[in-house]
Design a protein around this motif. Structure first.
Motif, mmCIF file in Angstrom:
data_model
loop_
_atom_site.group_PDB
_atom_site.id
_atom_site.type_symbol
_atom_site.label_atom_id
_atom_site.label_comp_id
_atom_site.label_asym_id
_atom_site.label_seq_id
_atom_site.Cartn_x
_atom_site.Cartn_y
_atom_site.Cartn_z
ATOM 1 N N THR A 56 -18.711 -32.152 9.030
ATOM 2 C CA THR A 56 -18.154 -31.694 7.761
ATOM 3 C C THR A 56 -18.577 -33.026 6.793
ATOM 4 O OG1 THR A 56 -16.313 -30.812 9.173
ATOM 5 C CG2 THR A 56 -15.859 -31.243 6.726
ATOM 6 N N ASN A 57 -19.653 -33.566 6.963
ATOM 7 C CA ASN A 57 -19.968 -34.589 6.127
ATOM 8 C C ASN A 57 -21.011 -34.488 4.949
ATOM 9 O OD1 ASN A 57 -21.641 -36.953 5.318
ATOM 10 N ND2 ASN A 57 -20.349 -38.098 6.413
ATOM 11 N N ALA A 58 -21.014 -34.262 3.801
ATOM 12 C CA ALA A 58 -21.943 -33.965 2.634
ATOM 13 C C ALA A 58 -23.137 -34.644 2.793
ATOM 14 C CB ALA A 58 -21.182 -34.038 1.237
ATOM 15 N N ALA A 59 -22.980 -35.823 3.179
ATOM 16 C CA ALA A 59 -24.387 -36.635 3.209
ATOM 17 C C ALA A 59 -25.195 -36.037 4.563
ATOM 18 C CB ALA A 59 -24.076 -38.067 3.257
ATOM 19 N N PHE A 60 -24.679 -36.017 5.460
ATOM 20 C CA PHE A 60 -25.341 -35.543 6.701
ATOM 21 C C PHE A 60 -25.910 -33.868 6.274
ATOM 22 C CE2 PHE A 60 -22.436 -38.053 9.462
ATOM 23 C CZ PHE A 60 -23.084 -39.250 8.988
ATOM 24 N N LEU A 61 -25.122 -32.996 5.626
ATOM 25 C CA LEU A 61 -25.732 -31.588 5.207
ATOM 26 C C LEU A 61 -26.824 -31.863 4.508
ATOM 27 C CD1 LEU A 61 -23.604 -28.718 4.869
ATOM 28 C CD2 LEU A 61 -25.065 -29.238 3.059
ATOM 29 N N LYS A 62 -26.917 -32.766 3.420
ATOM 30 C CA LYS A 62 -27.754 -32.714 2.482
ATOM 31 C C LYS A 62 -29.202 -33.208 3.081
ATOM 32 C CE LYS A 62 -25.056 -33.743 -1.691
ATOM 33 N NZ LYS A 62 -24.430 -34.754 -2.209
ATOM 34 N N ASN B 250 -28.623 -23.588 9.198
ATOM 35 C CA ASN B 250 -28.514 -22.887 7.900
ATOM 36 C C ASN B 250 -27.101 -22.582 7.536
ATOM 37 O OD1 ASN B 250 -27.702 -20.679 9.768
ATOM 38 N ND2 ASN B 250 -29.900 -19.901 9.573
ATOM 39 N N ALA B 251 -26.065 -23.368 8.289
ATOM 40 C CA ALA B 251 -24.527 -23.197 8.196
ATOM 41 C C ALA B 251 -23.904 -24.343 8.881
ATOM 42 C CB ALA B 251 -24.048 -21.829 9.006
ATOM 43 N N VAL B 252 -22.661 -24.501 8.240
ATOM 44 C CA VAL B 252 -21.746 -25.657 8.581
ATOM 45 C C VAL B 252 -20.536 -25.302 8.996
ATOM 46 C CG1 VAL B 252 -21.024 -26.241 6.174
ATOM 47 C CG2 VAL B 252 -21.142 -27.978 7.862
ATOM 48 N N LEU B 253 -19.940 -26.181 9.870
ATOM 49 C CA LEU B 253 -18.531 -25.503 10.352
ATOM 50 C C LEU B 253 -17.734 -26.634 9.310
ATOM 51 C CD1 LEU B 253 -17.700 -24.155 12.577
ATOM 52 C CD2 LEU B 253 -16.991 -25.874 13.822
ATOM 53 N N ILE B 254 -16.562 -26.140 8.792
ATOM 54 C CA ILE B 254 -15.789 -27.168 7.940
ATOM 55 C C ILE B 254 -14.647 -27.554 8.675
ATOM 56 C CG2 ILE B 254 -14.495 -27.373 5.975
ATOM 57 C CD1 ILE B 254 -17.369 -27.512 5.251
ATOM 58 N N LYS B 255 -14.363 -28.670 9.271
ATOM 59 C CA LYS B 255 -12.979 -29.055 9.856
ATOM 60 C C LYS B 255 -12.611 -30.176 9.229
ATOM 61 C CE LYS B 255 -14.564 -28.220 14.841
ATOM 62 N NZ LYS B 255 -15.245 -28.762 15.831
ATOM 63 N N VAL B 256 -11.222 -30.124 8.343
ATOM 64 C CA VAL B 256 -10.723 -31.081 7.725
ATOM 65 C C VAL B 256 -10.438 -32.397 8.390
ATOM 66 C CG1 VAL B 256 -8.971 -31.530 6.095
ATOM 67 C CG2 VAL B 256 -9.775 -29.042 6.215
ATOM 68 N N ASN B 257 -10.265 -32.324 9.481
ATOM 69 C CA ASN B 257 -10.071 -33.481 10.111
ATOM 70 C C ASN B 257 -11.412 -34.268 10.603
ATOM 71 O OD1 ASN B 257 -10.521 -32.169 12.677
ATOM 72 N ND2 ASN B 257 -8.901 -33.314 13.752
ATOM 73 N N SER C 39 -13.777 -32.493 2.377
ATOM 74 C CA SER C 39 -14.068 -31.339 3.196
ATOM 75 C C SER C 39 -14.565 -30.392 1.990
ATOM 76 C CB SER C 39 -12.934 -30.824 3.749
ATOM 77 O OG SER C 39 -12.189 -31.566 4.786
ATOM 78 N N VAL C 40 -14.052 -30.332 0.749
ATOM 79 C CA VAL C 40 -14.394 -29.407 -0.225
ATOM 80 C C VAL C 40 -15.854 -29.907 -0.615
ATOM 81 C CG1 VAL C 40 -13.941 -28.586 -2.435
ATOM 82 C CG2 VAL C 40 -12.132 -28.710 -0.786
ATOM 83 N N ASP C 41 -16.039 -31.017 -0.691
ATOM 84 C CA ASP C 41 -17.486 -31.638 -1.175
ATOM 85 C C ASP C 41 -18.384 -31.073 -0.168
ATOM 86 O OD1 ASP C 41 -16.432 -33.226 -3.373
ATOM 87 O OD2 ASP C 41 -16.299 -35.003 -2.485
ATOM 88 N N THR C 42 -18.131 -31.374 1.173
ATOM 89 C CA THR C 42 -18.983 -30.895 1.973
ATOM 90 C C THR C 42 -19.527 -29.077 1.740
ATOM 91 O OG1 THR C 42 -18.361 -32.429 3.677
ATOM 92 C CG2 THR C 42 -19.712 -30.620 4.595
ATOM 93 N N PHE C 43 -18.241 -28.386 1.370
ATOM 94 C CA PHE C 43 -18.390 -27.134 1.413
ATOM 95 C C PHE C 43 -19.455 -26.889 0.200
ATOM 96 C CE2 PHE C 43 -16.911 -23.428 -1.146
ATOM 97 C CZ PHE C 43 -17.232 -22.545 0.003
ATOM 98 N N LYS C 44 -19.144 -27.623 -0.941
ATOM 99 C CA LYS C 44 -19.925 -27.583 -2.072
ATOM 100 C C LYS C 44 -21.379 -27.820 -1.842
ATOM 101 C CE LYS C 44 -16.441 -27.441 -5.782
ATOM 102 N NZ LYS C 44 -15.436 -28.338 -6.723
ATOM 103 N N ALA C 45 -21.713 -28.808 -1.047
ATOM 104 C CA ALA C 45 -22.820 -29.192 -0.787
ATOM 105 C C ALA C 45 -23.793 -28.133 -0.044
ATOM 106 C CB ALA C 45 -23.086 -30.562 0.115
ATOM 107 N N ALA C 46 -22.942 -27.328 0.770
ATOM 108 C CA ALA C 46 -23.363 -26.483 1.813
ATOM 109 C C ALA C 46 -23.758 -25.315 0.878
ATOM 110 C CB ALA C 46 -22.323 -25.978 2.901
ATOM 111 N N GLU C 47 -23.110 -25.014 -0.075
ATOM 112 C CA GLU C 47 -23.217 -23.862 -0.879
ATOM 113 C C GLU C 47 -24.446 -24.088 -1.865
ATOM 114 O OE1 GLU C 47 -20.155 -20.506 -2.637
ATOM 115 O OE2 GLU C 47 -20.555 -22.263 -4.205
#
Ligand code: PGA
Ligand code: ZN
Length: 435
Positions: free
Chosen positions: A320-326, A335-342, A350-358
């Motif tokens: 759930t890390n936006a930098a790792f996702l990028k 091609n997908a990410v799990l979002i776990k808030v903790n 978490s929302v930043d990672t969600f937005k990076a994923a989108e």
């Protein structure tokens, strides 16, 4: 709108689904709004996720959380006192700055995530709106009722490593409503139990409520799942499809994968070939952590080979890390990410990672942990963000059912919220079969 200034914020020790202590935080605003949330706990954790603060020592297996509770009461509360609960980003940033460590180890990921989610709840209460609605309006999202991923057999770290693979799940993207998803899931779960009982292999359930995996190979779990779908009166690969969480970091590192149940070791290419064979022979539409978190090249190669026909989710790999996702998107891994808030530690991250994923065109699956409670925040998060998918474990045990049932309540209170029938997922399998 009630006065949303934080008037009090405190933590208490409560207990999770494994009987382990965890942190609950309660926030009250000057206007009397209350927000409350509980930190969940993982068992197959990524090495780069936020660290829970546990007391150590011999008592309660070293898992007590008195330090994390003191961190909330003595350190976080004074900093957040007087802030506006509607400023989620400000509160989260203040906690991150106060902690000052890369993995939130000073205050504890458990202390921070319970506080962050409690603030989210308090803001919704202050606005006198449902939590999912508060999330949707705060982040400019169109809410949708998510498609569930539901575990039928547990495994890996959640079942004493009886089999290597962690989650054997179904999805029902062919259902026309959430009610139909749950009805079909209940039939498949019961059918799987019947098959296990007939084989004399019914010995209880794993950590997330799925049947205990009394199998002689990992693949036997897959074939039994297909049998269960059929026994439930469904055609596998039609309305009901399979989703796996390999959780490969639990048995693989440095390009070697040790399948203990089958007493063999595979390298990265052989692991990819094994999973590819499963994708060819079973109606699998989604696969999580197929390779270990450090096997970046394996993850890229797997995605190159199969990413056009199956959802490939990074859990331990992306934490759930936006930098790792990028970074992953740049090299074409997953091609997908799990979002776990903790895993991230705060709602904002978490929302930043969600937005990076989108932005990267990745699918998103909001997920629970294996150690859970009655907290239903993630049902609201998945709905409010319009994430599309939700994974909370099996279809038994109240820490799981609380979240599924909350989705039903949200649906009743949100008639304009559409159910995501998961068409892109269905297409990957149906397309392959020439339908
Ligand atoms: P965990 O695993 O909560 O035990 O870390 C859940 C998952 O891998 O999805
Ligand atoms: Zn996982």
């Amino acid at each position: 709108m009630r006065d949303s200034t934080i008037a009090s914020l405190s933590a208490r020790r409560v207990w999770d689904s494994r009987g382990c202590p965890t942190v609950e935080v309660e926030v009250r605003t000057a206007g009397g709004a209350i927000g409350r949330a509980i930190a969940p706990a993982g068992a197959s954790r990524g090495s780069r996720e936020a660290l829970d603060l546990r007391d150590g020592g011999s008592k309660l297996g070293g898992k007590d959380v008195k330090g994390a509770i003191a961190a909330v009461n003595d350190k976080i509360a004074p900093v957040l006192f007087g802030r506006d609960v509607c400023d989620q980003a400000g509160a989260d940033a203040a906690m991150i700055a106060l902690d000052g460590t890369p993995f939130k180890s000073a205050l504890g990921g458990n202390a921070i995530v319970a506080t962050s989610l409690a603030i989210l709840h308090a803001a919704a209460a202050a606005k006198e709106t449902a939590l999912w609605q508060h999330i949707a309006s705060s982040y400019g999202r169109t809410p949708t009722i998510p498609l569930p991923e539901i575990q039928i057999f547990g495994g890996g770290a959640h079942a004493g490593r009886r089999v290597d693979v962690q989650d054997f799940m179904i999805m029902v993207p062919g259902a026309s409503s959430l009610d139909e998803v749950f009805e079909i899931t209940a039939e498949v779960y019961a059918a799987a139990g019947k098959i296990m009982a007939q084989k004399g292999k019914s010995v209880g359930v794993a950590d997330e409520g799925g049947w205990w995996p009394m199998f002689d190979s990992n693949e036997e779990a897959l074939s039994t799942l297909v049998d269960a779908i059929e026994l439930a009166g469904e055609t596998p690969g039609d309305r009901v499809v399979i989703s796996l969480d390999i959780a490969a970091s639990e048995f693989g590192s440095a390009g070697k994968y040790r399948l203990a149940l089958e007493d063999r070791e595979l390298d990265s290419d052989q692991m990819i070939a094994l999973l590819g064979g499963w994708l060819d022979n079973y109606p699998i539409v989604s696969i999580e952590d197929p390779l270990a978190e450090g096997d970046t090249e394996g993850m890229r190669a797997f995605t190159e080979a199969y990413g056009d026909r199956v959802q490939i989710i990074g859990d331990d790999y992306l934490v759930t890390n936006a930098a790792f996702l990028k970074e992953a998107a740049q090299i074409g891994a997953c091609n997908a990410v799990l979002i776990k808030v903790n895993q991230a530690g705060t709602v904002t991250e978490s929302v930043d990672t969600f937005k990076a994923a989108e932005t990267a065109g990745y699918h998103c699956v909001v997920s629970a942990r294996s150690g859970e409670t009655e907290d239903t925040s993630i049902s609201h998060l998945a709905t409010g963000l319009g994430a599309g998918q939700l994974k909370v474990g099996s279809f038994t045990r109240s820490e799981r059912m609380a979240k599924w049932n909350e989705c039903l309540r949200i649906q009743d209170n949100a008639p304009s919220c559409v159910f995501v029938a998961g068409q892109p997922l269905v297409k990957t399998w149906w397309g392959k079969k020439g339908n």
